[in-house]
Design an enzyme around this catalytic site. Structure first.
Site, PDB file in Angstrom:
ATOM      1  N   SER A 182       0.847  -1.201   0.000  1.00  0.00           N
ATOM      2  CA  SER A 182       0.000   0.000   0.000  1.00  0.00           C
ATOM      3  C   SER A 182       0.878   1.245   0.000  1.00  0.00           C
ATOM      4  O   SER A 182       2.103   1.168   0.078  1.00  0.00           O
ATOM      5  CB  SER A 182      -0.923  -0.007   1.221  1.00  0.00           C
ATOM      6  OG  SER A 182      -0.143   0.228   2.370  1.00  0.00           O
ATOM      7  N   LYS A 183       0.200   2.370  -0.094  1.00  0.00           N
ATOM      8  CA  LYS A 183       0.834   3.690  -0.188  1.00  0.00           C
ATOM      9  C   LYS A 183       2.001   3.883   0.770  1.00  0.00           C
ATOM     10  O   LYS A 183       3.009   4.476   0.418  1.00  0.00           O
ATOM     11  CB  LYS A 183      -0.209   4.765   0.127  1.00  0.00           C
ATOM     12  CG  LYS A 183      -1.084   5.103  -1.031  1.00  0.00           C
ATOM     13  CD  LYS A 183      -0.713   6.468  -1.577  1.00  0.00           C
ATOM     14  CE  LYS A 183      -0.800   6.587  -3.061  1.00  0.00           C
ATOM     15  NZ  LYS A 183       0.284   6.039  -3.833  1.00  0.00           N
ATOM     16  N   ARG A 184       1.820   3.407   2.005  1.00  0.00           N
ATOM     17  CA  ARG A 184       2.854   3.743   2.986  1.00  0.00           C
ATOM     18  C   ARG A 184       4.179   3.024   2.712  1.00  0.00           C
ATOM     19  O   ARG A 184       5.203   3.344   3.310  1.00  0.00           O
ATOM     20  CB  ARG A 184       2.356   3.492   4.410  1.00  0.00           C
ATOM     21  CG  ARG A 184       2.143   2.064   4.747  1.00  0.00           C
ATOM     22  CD  ARG A 184       1.386   1.872   6.046  1.00  0.00           C
ATOM     23  NE  ARG A 184       0.981   0.494   6.149  1.00  0.00           N
ATOM     24  CZ  ARG A 184       1.738  -0.469   6.642  1.00  0.00           C
ATOM     25  NH1 ARG A 184       2.936  -0.172   7.117  1.00  0.00           N
ATOM     26  NH2 ARG A 184       1.322  -1.710   6.685  1.00  0.00           N
ATOM     27  N   HIS A 185       4.175   2.043   1.802  1.00  0.00           N
ATOM     28  CA  HIS A 185       5.421   1.363   1.469  1.00  0.00           C
ATOM     29  C   HIS A 185       6.159   2.065   0.339  1.00  0.00           C
ATOM     30  O   HIS A 185       7.320   1.785   0.082  1.00  0.00           O
ATOM     31  CB  HIS A 185       5.135  -0.082   1.042  1.00  0.00           C
ATOM     32  CG  HIS A 185       4.410  -0.858   2.083  1.00  0.00           C
ATOM     33  ND1 HIS A 185       3.090  -1.220   1.966  1.00  0.00           N
ATOM     34  CD2 HIS A 185       4.829  -1.325   3.285  1.00  0.00           C
ATOM     35  CE1 HIS A 185       2.721  -1.882   3.054  1.00  0.00           C
ATOM     36  NE2 HIS A 185       3.747  -1.951   3.860  1.00  0.00           N
ATOM     37  N   GLY A 186       5.487   2.950  -0.347  1.00  0.00           N
ATOM     38  CA  GLY A 186       6.091   3.637  -1.487  1.00  0.00           C
ATOM     39  C   GLY A 186       5.072   3.735  -2.597  1.00  0.00           C
ATOM     40  O   GLY A 186       3.874   3.622  -2.362  1.00  0.00           O
TER      41      GLY A 186
END
Ligand code: GLU
Length: 521
Positions: free
Chosen positions: A266-270
């Site tokens: 998801s977004k928080r991984h990149g």
């Protein structure tokens, strides 16, 4: 339900995105596998293979204007072509669900008529209350089926009073529903755990479940390849097909894509969206190769697959049901590989140009060999392509080839280690003196000349090359010096060396102690 018998022709598959935002890499992989099944495997096996694009835009709350066009653009960039779709047309259209709402209403009416569905008049407030109570009792929240067995009189009274209603599917209350998945085999679901899902909302719009099943049937979809997140509702879909009296398509639920440390990507991984990777200078070829390997394997060791290779080799049988991990470094590696070893120089030049134009380094304009900047960019790309990991590295890496004047650099860089300011000045002066009659086009001759100069000055060749490199590029690292000089061209090389001499003198005068101490990088 048992394993489907021999695969009938033709193979018709679809990619069915909801226009709710950017295209996630997982969605792109789903599209890719569908496309490969139709255009690769099926056609190789002598069957007709059609790949459809269907826009599932009936959830008006999640609808994002412009998202459909974005998906169409990025799929085209990725390299997938659909045989039928909103723009391409086709015999089973329209391919945008918002243009098919009458069909869904008709089909909901059919289920009502046959007793496979019922009207539910419960208000949103009541449904919320039921869920709150269930949660308080630590029960899984769900509809309590209050309206499932209303009498005809009750229904009539509600309808006469124009009470808004939804249409719910009447799931069997007991027994089980098997779902056959091509990747996982048979999965068996207990009906007691399944809900009476809403098929038609009170605004007359269908839910995903109804629209999806009706369309997959009417569009004659043979194989449904979609994300694993749809497994929980697959048994309801299977029941829906049965309620309509239709044969269900084959299902294959593709594995999740996990983040490097575990968990769903998801977004928080990149970055997760194809549009982001495009903007960051990833090539569609590299993404396609990399995404194909997230769930599919050929022989377990071959990793490089062009689009043509994938079309020649892809089989659904070799798609894995276990999740793959998204490895950003590996994707970068693939990208660098394609930049360096796969694209032709002309092709790479054309792809680099928009990034240089965006950074204001070259004139804007559509990327074509006729672009007035093409012949200026190509030799620079030739010199630097082995240092490019993504196209977006180009402006920083290549800026000094295009800027009329270098960005200010630290004059201390002009004085290499173990050299004095005077040595550096002598080197630059000597080079400046020979430049007007040095043919920079001839790299070998230029190099021989510079080496001879170093010899005369009692310097190591590198001690003469470094000040020149810094003077001309503004940095201590560049591609081969003589190739760099050739591409930058005599005029700019001369003016940059003259500028360096001027700055080095001024700098020495201003900061004598630093110069005396031989300050450097
Ligand atoms: N519209 C659904 C989605 O966005 C499609 C799921 C399916 O392929 O059935 O994922």
């Amino acid at each position: 339900m048992t394993e489907p018998a021999n695969t009938p022709s033709p193979v018709r598959v679809r990619f069915a995105p909801s226009p709710t935002g950017l295209l996630h890499v997982g969605g792109a992989r789903t599209a890719l596998f569908n496309w490969l099944l139709a255009h690769g495997q099926a056609r190789r096996e002598g069957r007709d293979g059609a790949f459809l694009l269907r826009i599932e835009d009936t959830d008006r709350n999640r609808y994002v204007p412009g998202a459909e066009q974005g998906i169409v653009d990025i799929l085209g960039w990725f390299g997938l072509v659909w045989d039928e779709g909103p723009d391409a047309g086709g015999p089973r259209g329209p391919y945008r669900q918002s243009e098919r709402t009458d069909l869904y209403r008709e089909h909901a009416a059919l289920l009502l008529e046959r007793g496979h569905a019922y009207r539910c008049f419960c208000t949103p407030e009541r449904l919320q209350r039921v869920r709150d109570e269930q949660t308080a009792r630590k029960q899984p929240p769900g509809y309590d089926r209050l309206c499932r067995d209303l009498t005809l009189e009750q229904i009539e009274a509600y309808v006469t009073a124009a009470t808004p209603y939804v249409v719910r599917f009447r799931m069997p209350l007991d027994g089980e529903t098997p779902v056959y998945d091509l990747l996982r085999g048979e999965m068996v679901f207990q009906n007691v755990n399944l809900e009476d899902l809403v098929l038609l909302k009170s605004d007359g719009y269908p839910t995903y479940h109804l629209a999806n099943v009706v369309d997959d049937h009417l569009m004659e979809i043979s194989d449904i390849l979609r994300g694993e997140e749809w497994i929980p509702t697959a048994p309801v879909h299977v029941r829906l097909y049965a309620a309509f009296g239709w044969e269900a398509p084959r299902f294959a639920h593709l594995p999740l894509i996990l983040a490097p440390g575990g968990g769903k990507l998801s977004k928080r991984h990149g970055s997760t969206a194809m549009e982001e990777f495009r903007a960051q200078g990833y090539l569609p070829e590299a993404l396609m190769n990399y995404l194909a390997l997230l769930g599919w394997r050929f022989d377990g060791s071959t990793e490089m697959f062009s689009k043509e290779d994938l079309m020649a080799k892809f089989t659904l049988e070799r798609v894995n049901a276990s999740p793959g991990t998204f490895d950003y470094n590996k994707l970068r590696w693939f990208n660098q590989h394609y930049i360096n070893h796969v694209l032709t120089l002309d092709d790479l030049t054309l792809r680099v140009m928009p990034f240089l134009a965006e950074a204001g380094l070259i004139a804007p304009g559509s990327s074509s060999p006729e672009h007035l900047e093409f012949s200026r960019v190509r030799p620079v790309v030739a010199l630097l392509k082995d240092r490019l990991e993504t196209l977006a590295d180009a402006p920083d890496l290549m800026g000094y080839f295009f800027q009329p004047d270098l960005e200010p650099y630290d004059p201390a860089l002009l004085v290499p280690k173990k050299m004095s300011r005077d040595d550096a000045l002598a080197a630059l002066d000597a080079v400046a003196a020979v430049l007007p009659d040095t043919d920079l086009e001839n790299e070998e001759a230029t190099e021989a000349r510079f080496r001879a100069l170093a010899d005369t000055l009692g310097l190591k060749p590198g001690s003469l090359f470094m000040p020149v490199r810094v003077a001309v590029t503004g940095r201590t690292q560049s591609p081969g010096l003589f190739g760099t000089l050739r591409v930058i061209g005599a005029e700019r090389v001369q003016s940059r060396i003259a500028m360096a001499i001027k700055r080095l003198r001024a700098w020495t005068a201003e900061e004598p102690s630093a110069a005396a101490a031989g300050t450097r990088v």
